[in-house]
Design a protein around this motif. Sequence first.
Motif, short mmCIF file in Angstrom:
data_model
loop_
_atom_site.label_atom_id
_atom_site.label_comp_id
_atom_site.label_asym_id
_atom_site.label_seq_id
_atom_site.Cartn_x
_atom_site.Cartn_y
_atom_site.Cartn_z
N ALA A 1 13.30 17.28 -21.64
CA ALA A 1 11.81 17.23 -19.97
C ALA A 1 10.73 16.98 -20.81
N ILE A 2 10.32 17.79 -21.57
CA ILE A 2 8.47 17.84 -22.48
C ILE A 2 8.12 16.38 -22.55
N GLU A 3 9.17 15.88 -23.51
CA GLU A 3 9.03 14.81 -23.92
C GLU A 3 8.57 14.13 -22.88
N THR A 4 9.78 13.88 -21.86
CA THR A 4 9.89 12.68 -20.70
C THR A 4 8.32 12.62 -20.33
N LEU A 5 7.94 13.97 -19.41
CA LEU A 5 6.58 15.07 -18.82
C LEU A 5 5.24 14.56 -19.47
N ARG A 6 5.27 14.23 -21.07
CA ARG A 6 4.30 13.65 -21.33
C ARG A 6 3.67 12.92 -21.81
N GLN A 7 4.26 11.44 -20.99
CA GLN A 7 4.30 10.20 -20.86
C GLN A 7 3.07 10.11 -20.33
N ASP A 8 1.85 9.26 -20.98
CA ASP A 8 1.05 8.64 -20.86
C ASP A 8 1.04 8.52 -18.57
N ALA A 9 2.13 7.73 -18.26
CA ALA A 9 2.70 7.18 -17.27
C ALA A 9 2.91 8.44 -16.27
N ALA A 10 2.96 9.30 -16.61
CA ALA A 10 3.70 10.18 -15.97
C ALA A 10 2.47 11.27 -15.00
N LEU B 1 1.10 -1.22 0.24
CA LEU B 1 -0.12 -0.09 0.34
C LEU B 1 1.03 1.23 0.05
N ALA B 2 2.04 1.32 0.47
CA ALA B 2 3.08 2.36 0.48
C ALA B 2 3.21 2.85 -0.51
N MET B 3 3.20 4.60 -0.97
CA MET B 3 3.79 4.54 -1.97
C MET B 3 2.87 4.96 -3.14
N GLN B 4 1.74 3.75 -2.75
CA GLN B 4 0.51 4.00 -4.11
C GLN B 4 0.21 5.48 -4.50
N SER B 5 -0.17 5.72 -3.16
CA SER B 5 -1.92 7.03 -3.24
C SER B 5 -1.48 7.96 -1.83
N PRO C 1 8.12 1.27 -15.08
CA PRO C 1 8.45 1.60 -13.63
C PRO C 1 6.34 2.50 -13.08
N PRO C 2 6.56 2.81 -11.66
CA PRO C 2 5.42 3.43 -11.63
C PRO C 2 5.43 5.16 -12.20
N GLY C 3 4.72 5.94 -12.53
CA GLY C 3 4.37 7.21 -12.98
C GLY C 3 5.46 8.04 -12.50
N TRP C 4 6.17 8.09 -11.36
CA TRP C 4 6.99 9.25 -10.71
C TRP C 4 8.45 8.95 -10.50
N TYR C 5 9.13 8.21 -11.87
CA TYR C 5 9.81 7.99 -12.51
C TYR C 5 10.13 8.76 -13.48
N TYR C 6 9.16 8.98 -14.38
CA TYR C 6 9.34 9.56 -15.80
C TYR C 6 9.19 11.77 -14.82
N VAL D 1 16.15 3.51 -5.41
CA VAL D 1 16.99 4.47 -4.45
C VAL D 1 17.50 5.31 -5.83
N TRP D 2 18.14 4.23 -7.50
CA TRP D 2 18.45 5.31 -8.36
C TRP D 2 17.46 6.02 -8.41
N ALA D 3 16.30 5.89 -8.64
CA ALA D 3 15.09 6.89 -9.50
C ALA D 3 15.25 7.78 -8.14
N LEU D 4 15.44 8.20 -7.30
CA LEU D 4 15.30 8.89 -5.97
C LEU D 4 16.71 9.13 -5.78
N LEU D 5 17.42 8.97 -5.67
CA LEU D 5 18.76 9.77 -5.83
C LEU D 5 18.64 11.21 -6.81
N THR D 6 18.32 10.62 -7.65
CA THR D 6 18.69 11.66 -9.30
C THR D 6 17.69 12.75 -8.12
N ASP D 7 16.83 12.51 -7.66
CA ASP D 7 16.42 14.28 -7.03
C ASP D 7 17.52 14.59 -6.13
N LEU D 8 18.02 13.93 -5.53
CA LEU D 8 19.12 14.40 -4.11
C LEU D 8 19.78 15.10 -5.58
#
Length: 589
Positions: A513-522, A356-360, A492-497, A461-468
């Motif tokens: 960034a525009i191409e990435t963020l326009r993915q339906d999954a994002a 359940l965690a991180m789903q919503s 991946p889940p949408g937050w990867y995008y 962890v690799w995805a969230l390291l992007t943030d940092l």
Amino acid sequence: MLDDSDPTTSSARPERKLAAILAADVAGYSGLMERDEEGTHERLRVLLRNVVRPAVETHRGRIVKTAGDGLIAEFSSAIEAVRCAVELQQAMTERNAAHPEDRRLMFRMGINLGDIMSEDDDIFGDGVNIAARLEALADAGGILISHTVYEHVDRKLPVRFDDQGERVLKHIARPIRVYRVCWEAVPAGPALQPESTQPRLQDKVSIAVLPFTNMSSDPEQGFFGDGLAEDLITDLSKVPGLLVIARNSSFAYAGRSVDIRAIARELGVRYVIEGSVRRASARVRINAQLIDATNGSHLWADRFDRDLADIFTLQDEVVAKIVSALANVLPSARPIARQRTTNLDAYDLFVRGRVLAMQSPEGNRAARPLLEKAIELDPDFAEAYAWLAMTHHFGWLYWGEAVDPHRAQARVTAERAVLLDPQNADAHWILGYVRAYDGDLAGGVAGFQVALRINPNHADVWALLTDLMVFEGRAVEGIDCALKAFRLNPYPPGWYYWVLGWAQYAADRYEDAIETLRQDAARGTGSRRLLAASLAQLGCIEEAREEARLYLAAIPNFSVDYWASGQPFRKDADLQHFIDGYVKAGLPK
């Protein structure tokens, strides 16, 4: 006497000879041309003239033909062909260092040794076709060779050859055993990992663990089977030299009847683990099998009938048997011990909470009491503490819960998790994330680095390291981290995008960034805010304002100043870059 003018005579037939064939082309050439057609064409032309052709000639080869972004060269020696390929890849690494990542020319190469036909300065036949098929399989910057080449060059060159198993190549009747060429002198490419000593992704044996089929009459037992498969993923992820696909991607095949070979191709892995679990009363039966997807063969299969009380010991046994079955491709690998709960009721609550965690926002809140109850049943359950800390941290950071008391609770709970189990990767990255947002950015990054040393396959962890990395002012490295996460988690889940788009914006790569963020999954991940800023920075103000309007319809209380007050950027200029984009897009100050 034969007439030499007769086209049917032997003198008019194509010459047959044994040769080493090198096929190469530029990875992502269409995208490079789209971004800069004239510049890319000219750079490739200069590269072929000044680098490729001299290298081929130095190694006593000849370029037979070039076509667009590719070339075919032949050599009389397999050793010289491999030497030439390695030299070219080394040269390309050096030249690419001066260019942004999205402007780099990177060759994929395939080499085969075989009987070919030669006529009118051209060559053809299966010997050539196999080289071309190997090139198509190679990674950008990589070299694949056939077994015939390997037999001639093994132990004769200062490089390593990683066995990739047999591959079925298009229009080639028989499977071909393939090897990847790895050379120590070549840098590992962009800084994909915080620790340069960690192995490159493409050097690893790859595996996916499919969700275990629930054979119990109670559908609720599906949580139990999923938990076992997810724990197996975690355990295998810590085995040195093994690339393990993340849960989100391998579990995408749950309930689907899909050919194992097709799954392996889609996930980019060689090995697949599948199985079933039946839990009834105080007993559990697990069937598991390890499959080599290149030929569909079963490397290992077993059935376990045990008391439920033995389930955690059984998990260790299954991992050990899988690693043993992979001994021919992972000769030095050993299972790594893992601290586990011994309370089955606590485990049941934990696996439900973890799902359940991180789903919503709703799922995150629902997970919290389950994890708290698991800790009540087992006060030393480090992993439950780690995920409970995550629910507190993500609750205030992303899902609208109050900063107090969740921020403080996240830190205390994550610190407890690390104290209980210093080898728990989740505990370290969650504590690192908490520290970063508490103002200790260096400590946060250090926590992520520890987590990745423990589990280098942890895609999240690799995805969230992007943030940092963005907060640190290292946006290009952040992009590399995000792309590595996508390789480990192809579905991946949408937050990867979102995190990839976040890093691309920070690196001034607004079109990407525009191409990435326009993915339906994002959609639904806050991506509209970044999309609006990216459009605004390119001067597309009308589109930017429409995206901003849609974002505010979902998050009506957003303000740029409040958002900025909670962001731990190391440099004010990097924070201001985002503020400027949001304001240009029309988001309220």
